[in-house]
Design an enzyme around this catalytic site. Structure first.
Site, mmCIF file in Angstrom:
data_model
loop_
_atom_site.group_PDB
_atom_site.id
_atom_site.type_symbol
_atom_site.label_atom_id
_atom_site.label_comp_id
_atom_site.label_asym_id
_atom_site.label_seq_id
_atom_site.Cartn_x
_atom_site.Cartn_y
_atom_site.Cartn_z
ATOM 1 N N LYS A 261 49.050 95.425 21.853
ATOM 2 C CA LYS A 261 48.102 94.706 20.548
ATOM 3 C C LYS A 261 46.932 93.797 21.296
ATOM 4 O O LYS A 261 47.251 92.609 21.760
ATOM 5 C CB LYS A 261 48.875 93.576 19.751
ATOM 6 N N GLU B 54 50.681 83.759 29.775
ATOM 7 C CA GLU B 54 49.508 83.200 30.753
ATOM 8 C C GLU B 54 48.444 82.543 29.850
ATOM 9 O O GLU B 54 47.871 83.135 28.905
ATOM 10 C CB GLU B 54 49.009 84.319 31.195
ATOM 11 N N CYS C 49 40.255 81.562 32.137
ATOM 12 C CA CYS C 49 41.130 80.568 32.270
ATOM 13 C C CYS C 49 41.262 79.759 33.534
ATOM 14 O O CYS C 49 41.791 78.896 33.589
ATOM 15 C CB CYS C 49 42.455 81.166 31.776
ATOM 16 N N GLU D 90 40.758 72.658 27.371
ATOM 17 C CA GLU D 90 40.010 73.786 27.857
ATOM 18 C C GLU D 90 38.959 74.148 26.815
ATOM 19 O O GLU D 90 38.948 74.010 25.878
ATOM 20 C CB GLU D 90 40.863 74.834 27.707
#
Ligand code: NAD
Length: 464
Positions: free
Chosen positions: A170, A245, A279, A371
């Site tokens: 997906k 992750e 990331c 982040e």
């Protein structure tokens, strides 16, 4: 490429169960590229059933044959590399050279690495009077983000196939066209029907249905910590394997003995690549108090070289644009000083943010903790090495980082004390065979290389 209007299930493109679609926009000009179907729980169920049915035969296929299929997949992706790079450039907005070299070149190399690993890995070992078989975990539900559309797919699908697992993918709603191209490449190598399946759709609908499906044995997710936490809880309740992750807030630690100009320039480049949507980006630059002012000047001069539109692409969508601008405004509100860029739109059209450098950032500020996922770097002052370590380790994340020092041993000694999964020493280059993954809330599990392969294996011990 014209988008497929169906799902790739059981070896063919099939009509979606529902009628809803997802519009794919080009973030450079905000124009519509195409539509893809928005999958439902029904599509996910069909895909998982196909993957389950295909599992026994694929798991029993000799590793050398699986390796040959992966080598063919690598070659197929290579043959389509220009189309893939153009597609990634269109739906993500990445400048074409970056889309070609990093977004396309890297995952093709990773696919090749799993062809090699499938051929060479010992799927059986002897321990005393036992023979230990490393067997595939089963059906994998792979949920991927948009920031490196092909890389994130290959990072999961290639090791899963190498291990003998079957997969339902997906992909992110912003970059489904790359996923459809990947499915075409898989189809062309003649993988047995059902070994790989693709369901495009919205995260809370198709993604959630996949994460919750009891026919899935392992969920491998890359994306935000908020969604990762939810997927981890669902998987935990069902006692199924999960790999996460998640985000990062990595520290680029410049020790006083380092080549300051090099460390700052490489550090800024690291954040600006992919418009900060990485990331593992080193979004916190830690500099000794005595060198701080010089570093601020170097960083603002470096950022000025990243022309918007040409070297720095837009953010992926309007939501990310609002989010990143919000963080920049928050930085100013909390007392940090902008020395390059800012939250004003640098171009009239497209989801662009100017490369932004913040000085006078303190470790507890929001922009030093959360982040941002945009081209924003924060310079933080430290007093001594212990202070630098405290700051470097002082977030909930631990994905990557960097240490710079005049002496490699000094940098290594510091790196060994960092709570993080990857550290680049004096600009050491990315290694696609080294394990990639997080300490703390940056995730669970590792991708890439042999460590990435073992995520998809489970052991069975036979005693003699
Ligand atoms: P997200 O976590 O919402 O999306 C990632 C993937 O998860 C997509 O495929 C999405 O459709 C799916 N998803 C969303 N909700 C789901 C659910 N409830 N169940 C199952 N699947 C679901 O990330 P986003 O909204 O695209 O980005 C938000 C933030 O996440 C970014 O600003 C950034 O901080 C972070 N992010 C991190 C990475 C990374 O590589 N670690 C990648 C992308 C985004």
């Amino acid at each position: 490429m014209k988008a497929h209007d169906g799902m790739y299930i059981d070896g063919e493109w099939r009509a979606a169960a529902g009628r809803d679609t997802i519009a794919v926009l080009n973030p450079v000009d905000e124009q519509l590229i195409d539509h893809v179907p928005a999958g439902t729980a029904e599509d996910v169920d069909a895909a998982v059933r196909a993957a389950r049915a295909a599992l026994p035969a694929w798991a029993a296929t000799p590793p050398a044959e699986r390796a040959a299929k992966l080598a063919a997949l690598r070659d197929g992706l290579l043959a389509r590399k220009d189309e893939i790079a153009a597609t990634i450039s269109a739906e993500l907005g990445a400048p074409l050279p970056f889309a070609q070299a990093v977004q396309t070149g890297l995952p093709i190399a990773v696919a090749g690495s799993y062809a090699d690993l499938a051929a060479s890995y010992a799927f059986e070992e002897k321990i005393g009077n036992s023979t230990v078989h490393l067997e595939p975990v089963g059906v994998v539900g792979a949920i991927t983000p948009w920031n490196y559309p092909l890389h994130q797919i290959v990072n999961k699908v290639a090791p899963a196939l190498a291990a003998g697992c079957t997969v339902v993918l997906k992909p992110a709603e912003d970059t489904p066209l790359t996923a459809q191209l990947f499915a075409e490449a898989v189809h062309d190598i003649g993988l047995p029907a059902g070994v790989f399946n693709l369901v495009t759709g919205l995260g809370p609908v198709a993604g959630q249905a996949l994460a919750e499906h009891d026919g899935v044995d392992l969920v491998s997710f890359t994306g935000s910590t908020a969604v990762g936490r939810q997927i981890g809880a669902t998987a935990g309740a069902a006692v199924k394997r999960v790999a996460l992750e998640l985000g990062g807030k990595s520290a680029n630690v410049i020790l006083p003995s380092a080549d300051l100009a090099k460390a700052v320039n490489v550090g800024v480049a690291n954040v600006m690549g992919n418009s900060g949507q990485t990331c593992s980006a080193w979004t916190r630059m830690l500099v000794h108090a005595d060198q701080y002012d010089e570093a601020v000047e170097l960083a603002s001069a470096a950022a000025a070289k990243y022309t918007v539109g040409d070297r720095v692409g837009p953010l992926v969508n309007a939501k990310q644009l609002t989010r990143v601008r919000g963080y920049i405004d928050k930085g100013v509100e909390e007392g940090a000083r902008i020395v390059a860029g800012g939250s004003e739109a640098p171009l009239e059209r497209g989801y662009y943010v100017a490369p932004t450098v913040f000085a006078d950032v303190t470790p507890e500020m929001t922009i030093a903790q959360e982040e941002i996922f945009g081209p924003v770097v924060s310079l933080i002052r430290y007093e001594d090495e212990d202070d630098a370590l405290r700051i470097a380790n002082g977030t909930v994340y631990g994905l990557a980082g960097a240490v710079w020092a005049g002496d490699e041993a000094e940098a290594v000694a510091f790196a060994r004390r960092m709570d993080t999964g990857q550290v680049d020493i004096n600009g050491g280059r990315f290694n696609p065979l080294a394990p990639f993954g997080g300490y703390k809330q940056s995730g669970v599990g590792r991708e890439l290389g042999v460590h990435g392969l073992t995520e998809y294996l489970q052991t069975k011990s036979l005693q003699f």
